[in-house]
Design a protein around this motif. Structure first.
Motif, PDB file in Angstrom:
ATOM      1  N   PHE A   1    -129.148   0.281  14.270  1.00 43.41           N
ATOM      2  CA  PHE A   1    -128.281   0.399  13.098  1.00 43.41           C
ATOM      3  C   PHE A   1    -129.007   1.131  11.972  1.00 43.41           C
ATOM      4  O   PHE A   1    -128.473   2.065  11.376  1.00 43.41           O
ATOM      5  N   GLU A   2    -130.228   0.706  11.676  1.00 43.86           N
ATOM      6  CA  GLU A   2    -130.973   1.322  10.577  1.00 43.86           C
ATOM      7  C   GLU A   2    -131.290   2.787  10.853  1.00 43.86           C
ATOM      8  O   GLU A   2    -131.264   3.611   9.953  1.00 43.86           O
ATOM      9  N   GLU A   3    -131.594   3.121  12.116  1.00 45.10           N
ATOM     10  CA  GLU A   3    -131.884   4.507  12.466  1.00 45.10           C
ATOM     11  C   GLU A   3    -130.656   5.396  12.312  1.00 45.10           C
ATOM     12  O   GLU A   3    -130.775   6.581  12.026  1.00 45.10           O
ATOM     13  N   ASN A   4    -129.479   4.826  12.504  1.00 39.49           N
ATOM     14  CA  ASN A   4    -128.251   5.617  12.457  1.00 39.49           C
ATOM     15  C   ASN A   4    -127.505   5.512  11.140  1.00 39.49           C
ATOM     16  O   ASN A   4    -126.501   6.200  10.951  1.00 39.49           O
ATOM     17  N   ILE A   5    -127.976   4.685  10.210  1.00 35.96           N
ATOM     18  CA  ILE A   5    -127.287   4.526   8.936  1.00 35.96           C
ATOM     19  C   ILE A   5    -127.307   5.830   8.151  1.00 35.96           C
ATOM     20  O   ILE A   5    -126.399   6.112   7.374  1.00 35.96           O
ATOM     21  N   VAL A   6    -128.321   6.655   8.372  1.00 38.32           N
ATOM     22  CA  VAL A   6    -128.388   7.934   7.672  1.00 38.32           C
ATOM     23  C   VAL A   6    -127.168   8.796   8.019  1.00 38.32           C
ATOM     24  O   VAL A   6    -126.655   9.528   7.165  1.00 38.32           O
TER      25      VAL A   6
ATOM     26  N   PHE B   1    -124.184   7.644   8.693  1.00 42.26           N
ATOM     27  CA  PHE B   1    -123.090   7.056   7.913  1.00 42.26           C
ATOM     28  C   PHE B   1    -123.137   7.571   6.479  1.00 42.26           C
ATOM     29  O   PHE B   1    -122.117   7.990   5.920  1.00 42.26           O
ATOM     30  N   TYR B   2    -124.321   7.541   5.884  1.00 40.70           N
ATOM     31  CA  TYR B   2    -124.451   8.007   4.503  1.00 40.70           C
ATOM     32  C   TYR B   2    -124.150   9.501   4.390  1.00 40.70           C
ATOM     33  O   TYR B   2    -123.554   9.939   3.409  1.00 40.70           O
ATOM     34  N   THR B   3    -124.552  10.264   5.378  1.00 39.85           N
ATOM     35  CA  THR B   3    -124.275  11.705   5.367  1.00 39.85           C
ATOM     36  C   THR B   3    -122.777  11.967   5.424  1.00 39.85           C
ATOM     37  O   THR B   3    -122.249  12.765   4.640  1.00 39.85           O
ATOM     38  N   ILE B   4    -122.096  11.301   6.332  1.00 39.44           N
ATOM     39  CA  ILE B   4    -120.643  11.474   6.450  1.00 39.44           C
ATOM     40  C   ILE B   4    -119.946  11.015   5.174  1.00 39.44           C
ATOM     41  O   ILE B   4    -119.041  11.694   4.677  1.00 39.44           O
TER      42      ILE B   4
END
Length: 152
Positions: A113-118, A120-123
């Motif tokens: 989750f933490e590795e992929n949260i970026v 989410f923030y980018t989108i």
């Protein structure tokens, strides 16, 4: 709106961890029960692919219907051998670690989750930019139409 969602997500990491753990535990209780094939398959994939067992550790399986056999799912095993999870809960951890993954799945899942949260923030940032651009365009377009109507 996306900024609010992003800020909420950032500030609720601990709540997310609690929610994730609670739902993983609930899923364990339905492992291998009739009508819960999806739960069973999901647990098998998670444990096999992430090299983990249970939520916090392999002993979490003591609180499930597998306790009757003192077993953990075969997806916890270090090697793909049918029945390798049988009787594991009767062993000491050092003995069990020779046959299964003893660490839980909550940490690797949260790390994913933490590795992929970026992303989410980018989108969310891109959507925010598009919305701001659309608002500016609508204001500009509205002013242009208003000026055109004043000349008529």
């Amino acid at each position: 709106m996306e900024v609010v969602i992003g800020l909420v997500a950032y500030h609720t990491k601990d709540k997310l961890m609690e929610w994730l753990e609670k739902n993983l535990v609930a899923g364990m209780e339905n492992f291998q029960k009739t009508g819960f094939g999806g739960v069973t398959e999901t647990w098998n994939v998670i444990q096999h692919e992430l090299g983990c067992c249970g939520v916090r550790n392999y002993r979490d399986w003591e609180n499930t219907s597998l306790l009757q056999r003192a077993s953990v799912p075969d997806s916890c095993c270090l090697s793909d051998v049918v029945g390798c999870g049988s009787g594991i809960l009767k062993l000491y951890q050092d003995q069990a670690s020779l046959r299964i993954h003893t660490t839980g799945c909550i940490t690797p899942l949260y790390q994913i989750f933490e590795e992929n949260i970026v992303y989410f923030y980018t989108i969310a940032s891109i959507l925010l930019f598009i919305q701001i651009f659309a608002i500016i365009f609508a204001i500009f377009f509205g002013n242009t139409v208003k000026k055109g109507l004043e000349h008529v």
